[in-house]
Design an enzyme around this catalytic site. Structure first.
Site, short mmCIF file in Angstrom:
data_model
loop_
_atom_site.label_atom_id
_atom_site.label_comp_id
_atom_site.label_asym_id
_atom_site.label_seq_id
_atom_site.Cartn_x
_atom_site.Cartn_y
_atom_site.Cartn_z
N ARG A 41 0.82 -1.22 0.00
CA ARG A 41 0.00 0.00 0.00
C ARG A 41 0.86 1.27 0.00
O ARG A 41 0.44 2.29 -0.56
CB ARG A 41 -0.95 0.00 1.20
CG ARG A 41 -2.15 -0.90 0.96
CD ARG A 41 -3.09 -0.88 2.12
NE ARG A 41 -4.37 -1.49 1.77
CZ ARG A 41 -5.27 -1.87 2.65
NH1 ARG A 41 -5.06 -1.69 3.95
NH2 ARG A 41 -6.42 -2.41 2.26
N LYS A 202 -16.80 -17.52 3.39
CA LYS A 202 -18.19 -17.24 3.75
C LYS A 202 -19.10 -16.94 2.57
O LYS A 202 -18.84 -16.02 1.81
CB LYS A 202 -18.24 -16.03 4.68
CG LYS A 202 -17.78 -16.34 6.07
CD LYS A 202 -18.18 -15.20 6.99
CE LYS A 202 -17.40 -15.23 8.27
NZ LYS A 202 -16.99 -13.90 8.70
N GLY A 358 -7.80 -8.70 -0.50
CA GLY A 358 -7.91 -9.63 0.62
C GLY A 358 -6.97 -10.82 0.50
O GLY A 358 -5.83 -10.71 0.07
N GLY A 381 -12.31 -4.90 1.34
CA GLY A 381 -13.71 -4.50 1.47
C GLY A 381 -14.16 -3.57 0.35
O GLY A 381 -15.25 -3.73 -0.21
N1 ADP Z 1 -12.54 -25.31 2.38
C1 ADP Z 1 -12.31 -24.35 3.27
N2 ADP Z 1 -12.68 -24.51 4.55
C2 ADP Z 1 -12.45 -23.52 5.45
N3 ADP Z 1 -11.88 -22.35 5.16
C3 ADP Z 1 -11.52 -22.14 3.89
C4 ADP Z 1 -11.72 -23.12 2.88
N4 ADP Z 1 -11.24 -22.62 1.72
C5 ADP Z 1 -10.78 -21.40 1.98
N5 ADP Z 1 -10.91 -21.10 3.27
C6 ADP Z 1 -10.45 -19.89 3.97
O1 ADP Z 1 -11.05 -18.73 3.47
C7 ADP Z 1 -10.29 -17.64 3.90
C8 ADP Z 1 -10.41 -16.48 2.96
O2 ADP Z 1 -11.74 -16.13 2.80
P1 ADP Z 1 -12.21 -14.67 2.40
O3 ADP Z 1 -11.86 -13.73 3.51
O4 ADP Z 1 -13.63 -14.78 2.02
O5 ADP Z 1 -11.29 -14.35 1.11
P2 ADP Z 1 -10.79 -12.94 0.56
O6 ADP Z 1 -10.08 -12.25 1.72
O7 ADP Z 1 -9.87 -13.22 -0.57
O8 ADP Z 1 -12.03 -12.18 0.16
C9 ADP Z 1 -8.87 -18.13 3.99
O9 ADP Z 1 -8.36 -17.86 5.28
C10 ADP Z 1 -8.98 -19.62 3.73
O10 ADP Z 1 -8.22 -20.41 4.62
O1 X15 Z 2 -7.48 -2.51 5.33
C1 X15 Z 2 -8.55 -2.02 5.00
O2 X15 Z 2 -9.63 -2.78 4.64
P1 X15 Z 2 -9.51 -4.25 3.91
O3 X15 Z 2 -8.79 -5.18 4.87
O4 X15 Z 2 -10.96 -4.66 3.70
O5 X15 Z 2 -8.78 -4.04 2.61
C2 X15 Z 2 -8.73 -0.53 4.88
O6 X15 Z 2 -7.59 0.18 5.30
C3 X15 Z 2 -9.99 -0.08 5.65
O7 X15 Z 2 -9.82 -0.33 7.01
P2 X15 Z 2 -11.11 -0.54 7.93
O8 X15 Z 2 -11.80 -1.83 7.49
O9 X15 Z 2 -10.61 -0.59 9.36
O10 X15 Z 2 -12.03 0.66 7.70
#
Ligand code: ADP
Ligand code: X15
Length: 401
Positions: A41, A202, A358, A381
């Site tokens: 970032r 999720k 993410g 997000g």
């Molecule tokens: N089959 C599974 N069972 C449980 N957790 C899983 C599975 N596949 C992926 N995950 C978990 O999902 C998490 C990421 O999910 P998410 O936050 O929705 O993704 P992103 O951050 O890319 O949007 C990871 O920590 C991963 O370990």
């Molecule tokens: O790391 C952030 O969000 P993200 O983990 O969803 O990319 C941004 O800096 C926003 O932070 P916040 O979710 O505490 O408002």
């Protein structure tokens, strides 16, 4: 969303000697010794800052770090100063606050092309409340506003939204523009065939994204923890895999919607199952319809990897959000790594590949393939909200082009 005015539209005369309030997202991970563990970032913020420095502006940088409740030394932005200075090739000054007399003095002392980093704007509760008086105080430091904090653009806070009401012009930075070009532009007007790959844990947080993408894509690939909710909705046994019981009807309706729209929806045909949720679990590959009792699915299997790869071969645009399995455990990282490698290979052949923030970004970084993709978002997000078709307050507040 109307096209927004960009910092690139501002010329020397608009910028020389001007005090510019630049909201950046320097919310980077720090370890226990305050070392930056991922500076993506910070690096992403550099082009806008350098442009302003090069045009003789006095650059006032504002960011949050973490989610502090009041002044919390561990969330100070100070540890970022050395890396920021190194990247900008200038000695960045650091203020102990983000408003007030001391800060005003430091701004007044800034030379043209100088850079001042304000302290964590979330040390004031007024920031997240988008308090107008606080926004006015921030605005009073500067002549104009640049928002380059894409990762925080989904928050209507004082430094991301409120301040734009009091500074004219208020424009988008280069990073903000690039993120919008890819995440809005490429998705609204994709080169076809267009595929989306959605994984992660999720269904509930991704439901809006899946629904919105169903209206646009030709191929939708689902993997990760969410796939078991879809399996169960189709009557498969899922053992002790992750399932959101209250989303079964929703999963059924999404499967029906995909059919009605003629979207080719692909679910994994085989699964790597484990006897416990651990890096050293025993594992085996089973068909999707044959997950045994007491076992949980933690990755997609080799047949699924092959089918997914082949279906992606025909595409021109791919967007990916969410890992295919528990990639944090080496044993269950193969599916996610295979998708990352496939996207890198297709990028090399001219396919547009967009990674939506993410954990998927973490997975691509881990595989060392980040620089191969067309675009990697700096916002988790924020990118999800954009893909859901939502408007971002931090963007809406800026002047139209
Ligand atoms: N089959 C599974 N069972 C449980 N957790 C899983 C599975 N596949 C992926 N995950 C978990 O999902 C998490 C990421 O999910 P998410 O936050 O929705 O993704 P992103 O951050 O890319 O949007 C990871 O920590 C991963 O370990
Ligand atoms: O790391 C952030 O969000 P993200 O983990 O969803 O990319 C941004 O800096 C926003 O932070 P916040 O979710 O505490 O408002």
């Amino acid at each position: 969303m109307a096209t927004k005015k960009s910092v690139g539209d501002l010329k020397e005369a608009d910028l020389k000697g001007k005090k510019v309030f630049v909201r950046v997202d320097l919310n980077v991970p720090l370890d226990d010794n305050f070392n930056i563990t991922d500076d993506t970032r910070i690096r992403a913020a550099v082009p806008t800052i350098k442009y302003l420095m090069g045009h003789g502006s006095k650059v006032i940088l504002s960011s949050h770090l973490g989610r502090p409740k009041g002044v919390t030394p561990k969330y100070s932005l100070k540890p970022l100063v050395p890396r920021l200075s190194e990247l900008l090739e200038v000695e960045v000054k650091m203020a102990n606050d983000c408003i007030g007399e001391e800060v005003e003095k430091m701004v007044a002392a800034l030379p043209d092309g100088g850079v001042l980093l304000l302290e964590n704007v979330r040390f004031y509760k007024e920031e997240e409340k988008n308090d107008p008086e606080f926004a006015k105080k921030l605005a009073s430091l500067a002549d104009l506003y640049v928002n380059d904090a894409f990762g925080t653009a989904h928050r209507a806070h004082a430094s991301t939204e409120g301040v734009a009401k009091y500074l004219k012009p208020s424009v988008a930075g280069f990073l903000m523009q690039k993120e919008l070009d890819y995440l809005v532009g490429a998705v609204a007007n994709p080169k076809k065939p267009f595929a989306a790959i959605v994984g992660g844990s999720k269904v509930s947080t991704k439901i809006g994204v899946i629904e919105s993408l169903l209206a646009k894509v030709d191929i939708l690939i689902l993997g990760g923890g969410m796939m078991f909710t879809f399996y169960k909705a189709q009557g498969y046994a899922v053992g002790s895999s992750l399932v959101e019981e209250d989303k079964l009807d929703l999963a059924t309706s999404l499967l029906e919607k995909a059919k009605a729209k003629g979207v080719s929806l692909l679910l994994p045909t085989d699964v790597v199952v484990a006897d416990k949720f651990a890096a050293d679990a025993n594992s085996k590959v089973v068909p999707a319809s044959g997950i045994p009792d007491g076992w949980m699915g933690l990755d997609i299997g080799p047949d699924s990897i092959k089918t997914f790869s082949e279906s992606l071969d025909t595409t021109q645009t791919i967007i990916w959000n969410g890992p295919m399995g528990v990639f944090e455990f080496e044993k269950f990282a193969a599916g996610t790594e295979a998708v990352a490698k496939k996207l890198a290979e297709l990028s090399g052949k001219g396919v547009t590949t967009i990674i939506g923030g993410g954990d998927s970004v973490a997975a691509v970084e881990k595989a060392g393939l980040a620089d191969k993709m067309s675009h990697i978002s700096t916002g988790g997000g924020a990118s999800l909200e954009l893909l859901e078709g939502k408007q971002l307050p931090g963007v809406l507040a800026l002047n139209d082009a």
